[in-house]
Scaffold this motif. Structure first.
Motif, PDB file in Angstrom:
ATOM      1  N   PRO A   5      69.542  65.514 -29.486  1.00 12.76           N
ATOM      2  CA  PRO A   5      67.919  65.706 -29.912  1.00 12.76           C
ATOM      3  C   PRO A   5      67.245  66.336 -28.958  1.00 12.76           C
ATOM      4  N   VAL A   6      67.259  67.628 -28.308  1.00 16.83           N
ATOM      5  CA  VAL A   6      66.655  68.262 -27.235  1.00 16.83           C
ATOM      6  C   VAL A   6      65.334  68.473 -27.726  1.00 16.83           C
ATOM      7  N   ILE A   7      64.484  67.964 -26.806  1.00 10.64           N
ATOM      8  CA  ILE A   7      62.917  68.364 -26.773  1.00 10.64           C
ATOM      9  C   ILE A   7      62.818  69.415 -25.768  1.00 10.64           C
ATOM     10  N   PRO A   8      62.886  70.727 -26.194  1.00 10.18           N
ATOM     11  CA  PRO A   8      62.547  71.801 -25.157  1.00 10.18           C
ATOM     12  C   PRO A   8      61.528  71.974 -24.503  1.00 10.18           C
ATOM     13  N   ASN A   9      61.222  72.805 -23.602  1.00 13.52           N
ATOM     14  CA  ASN A   9      60.029  73.346 -22.941  1.00 13.52           C
ATOM     15  C   ASN A   9      59.109  72.201 -22.846  1.00 13.52           C
ATOM     16  N   THR A  10      59.795  70.923 -22.164  1.00 12.47           N
ATOM     17  CA  THR A  10      58.794  69.789 -22.088  1.00 12.47           C
ATOM     18  C   THR A  10      59.181  69.129 -20.773  1.00 12.47           C
ATOM     19  N   SER A  11      58.104  69.164 -19.915  1.00 10.10           N
ATOM     20  CA  SER A  11      58.502  68.570 -18.553  1.00 10.10           C
ATOM     21  C   SER A  11      58.166  67.260 -18.378  1.00 10.10           C
ATOM     22  N   ALA A  39      77.714  58.860 -30.241  1.00 10.15           N
ATOM     23  CA  ALA A  39      78.560  58.234 -30.742  1.00 10.15           C
ATOM     24  C   ALA A  39      78.561  56.939 -30.895  1.00 10.15           C
ATOM     25  N   LEU A  40      77.810  56.203 -29.866  1.00  9.21           N
ATOM     26  CA  LEU A  40      77.644  54.851 -29.886  1.00  9.21           C
ATOM     27  C   LEU A  40      76.392  54.534 -30.664  1.00  9.21           C
ATOM     28  N   GLY A  41      75.702  55.426 -31.429  1.00 12.37           N
ATOM     29  CA  GLY A  41      74.688  55.068 -32.369  1.00 12.37           C
ATOM     30  C   GLY A  41      73.674  54.550 -31.532  1.00 12.37           C
ATOM     31  N   VAL A  42      73.231  55.034 -30.501  1.00  9.91           N
ATOM     32  CA  VAL A  42      72.068  54.837 -29.569  1.00  9.91           C
ATOM     33  C   VAL A  42      71.151  55.903 -29.926  1.00  9.91           C
ATOM     34  N   GLU A  43      69.907  55.548 -30.316  1.00  8.10           N
ATOM     35  CA  GLU A  43      68.732  56.484 -30.667  1.00  8.10           C
ATOM     36  C   GLU A  43      68.256  56.694 -29.290  1.00  8.10           C
ATOM     37  N   HIS A  44      68.056  58.187 -29.356  1.00  5.49           N
ATOM     38  CA  HIS A  44      67.573  58.830 -27.920  1.00  5.49           C
ATOM     39  C   HIS A  44      67.072  60.372 -28.288  1.00  5.49           C
ATOM     40  N   VAL A  45      66.296  60.590 -27.195  1.00  2.75           N
ATOM     41  CA  VAL A  45      65.886  62.062 -27.041  1.00  2.75           C
ATOM     42  C   VAL A  45      66.328  62.833 -25.786  1.00  2.75           C
ATOM     43  N   VAL A  46      66.390  63.987 -25.560  1.00  2.83           N
ATOM     44  CA  VAL A  46      66.737  64.637 -24.367  1.00  2.83           C
ATOM     45  C   VAL A  46      65.537  65.606 -24.070  1.00  2.83           C
ATOM     46  N   ILE A  47      64.971  65.150 -23.137  1.00  2.66           N
ATOM     47  CA  ILE A  47      63.725  66.014 -22.634  1.00  2.66           C
ATOM     48  C   ILE A  47      64.037  66.975 -21.610  1.00  2.66           C
TER      49      ILE A  47
END
Ligand SMILES: Cc1cc2nc3c(=O)[nH]c(=O)nc-3n(C[C@H](O)[C@H](O)[C@H](O)COP(=O)(O)OP(=O)(O)OC[C@H]3O[C@@H](n4cnc5c(N)ncnc54)[C@H](O)[C@@H]3O)c2cc1C
Length: 396
Positions: free
Chosen positions: A76-82, A7-15
């Protein structure tokens, strides 16, 4: 967090080492339902709007909800990643995973408050013939070996498992420690509705006498069942559960118990009476029409015959269930922000390392910070700070 950052326009990933809602997928027992009513399933940009606001969501429904929420938020979830290491490099963080490395200006640790079971060291003294189970591995009573069961801990998890196992026809002994007793409903409303109205759940850390004491309060002894019934140690005793004080020491089959059951039960009764009195006062103050108060049944009279020793062999107890809470561990965190007990030192989610945050901790900024309903407000605060201080995430 991801919803707020987007919502705030911050580029990110969810590991994520598993899938969205991994903990709920793999670490819940079959009969578990949320103890918070559906209307309390509020997340940034999401509010429960189904047909049963006062009901309690099943875990499969909750997982489906998180899947929909993640998809709708385009997380932007990156699943199966520890994540295997987070380390500072210059003014950023190197985030090493088993599937690649990221360089990030900011890192939010959201690995959960209920991360690992906290099992007392006394567990090591039990003989190998006694099966030890922690709630994350418990699914249903039929998985336990035949025989009696000692459940240690009488907060939400302990009372639920003690009740379920006893109802399945086994003899349960429940070792009761400090607990926060609450009725499911009071004067015609869910108890959490009242606590929400009183502002107790969203109480900020600045207004409590000692945040350290508040953070170590036991969790709410509540269950979410379709009939909205309460569950307390008095009811469990009526159903045949044997109550004892805390487990003090274990030596093989011999369990030494503290002589504190009356004190724990009476303290929980007193605290509950205080909370109900606050609700009564509030009702009087705002002049609400409500049902009459239900009769108050103290639990301490159920606590008078507690044994001081338990011989597991003589009692036929073959399993110990440790419902003794959770701890956290961050072996991958190579940033000096942990205290001597391994907890992240933070001020409302902000660590001393600029750009490193934690989210979802118990009473992080408000009493409900580790609840689905409370985490959103903390996520907004942290996301806004990140938005003001960073430019983005780059792949190394
Ligand atoms: C039995 C039980 C019942 C509960 N009931 C309720 C309830 O009724 N209502 C309510 O509001 N709250 C309830 N809670 C609290 C609940 O934990 C929180 O509400 C919330 O779900 C926690 O979400 P979280 O994302 O902070 O943590 P978690 O759900 O624990 O998620 C952390 C995630 O981090 C991932 N992870 C961990 N380490 C790594 C790594 N190194 N690399 C990559 N990924 C990693 C995990 O796989 C996990 O998916 C309950 C908790 C428990 C244990």
């Amino acid at each position: 967090m991801s919803h707020c950052l987007s919502a705030l326009g911050v580029e990110h990933v969810v590991i994520e080492r598993g899938q969205v809602a991994e903990r709920w997928r793999t670490q819940s027992w079959d009969s578990l339902g949320l103890l918070t009513p559906n209307w309390m399933t509020r997340l940034p940009g999401f509010q429960y709007e189904g047909s049963d606001p006062d009901g309690f969501m099943s875990i499969p429904d909750l997982i489906a909800l998180f899947d929909r929420y993640a998809a709708r938020s385009r997380a932007p979830v990156i699943p199966n990643t520890s994540v295997v290491a987070v380390e500072p490099v210059e003014r950023r963080f190197r985030v090493v995973t088993d599937r690649g490395t990221w360089l990030a200006d900011s890192v939010v640790i959201a690995t959960g408050y209920s991360d690992l079971p906290a099992v007392p060291a006394a567990g090591d003294k039990l003989p190998a013939s006694v099966t030890q189970v922690v709630p994350k591995d418990y699914r249903r009573s039929s998985q336990l070996p035949p025989g009696g069961v000692l459940v240690v801990g009488a907060s939400s998890t302990g009372v639920q498992l003690a009740d379920e196992i006893q109802q399945s026809g086994r003899q349960v002994t429940l070792a009761v420690g400090r607990h926060l007793r609450l009725p499911r409903r009071y004067r015609g409303r869910d108890i959490l509705w009242w606590l929400d109205q009183l502002g107790v759940l969203s109480q900020p850390i600045e207004t409590v006498h000692s945040i350290e004491i508040s953070r170590h309060q036991p969790s709410l002894q509540l269950v979410g069942r379709p009939d909205h019934s309460s569950l307390d140690i008095g009811m469990l005793q009526d159903r045949g559960v044997q109550l004892t004080g805390r487990v003090r020491a274990i030596n093989g089959f011999e369990v030494t118990l503290a002589d504190d059951l009356i004190a724990s039960a009476a303290a929980a009764d007193l605290k509950m009476a205080e909370i109900l009195t606050r609700i009564d006062r509030y009702i009087g103050l705002v002049g609400m029409e409500t049902d009459d108060a239900e009769p108050f049944r103290p639990t301490w009279p159920s606590a008078t015959d507690a044994p001081e020793r338990l011989d597991l062999k003589a009692e036929g107890i073959k399993t110990v269930v440790w419902a003794t809470g959770y701890r956290r561990a961050y072996p991958w965190l190579r940033v000096p922000v942990l205290d001597e007990s391994g907890e992240i030192v933070h001020d409302g989610g902000f660590t001393t390392q600029f750009g490193l945050y934690v989210l979802g901790m118990n009473f992080q900024r408000r009493r409900n910070s580790s609840f689905i309903d409370g985490v959103g407000a903390d996520a907004w605060t942290i996301a806004e700070h990140i938005g003001r201080s960073m430019v983005g995430t780059r792949v190394a």
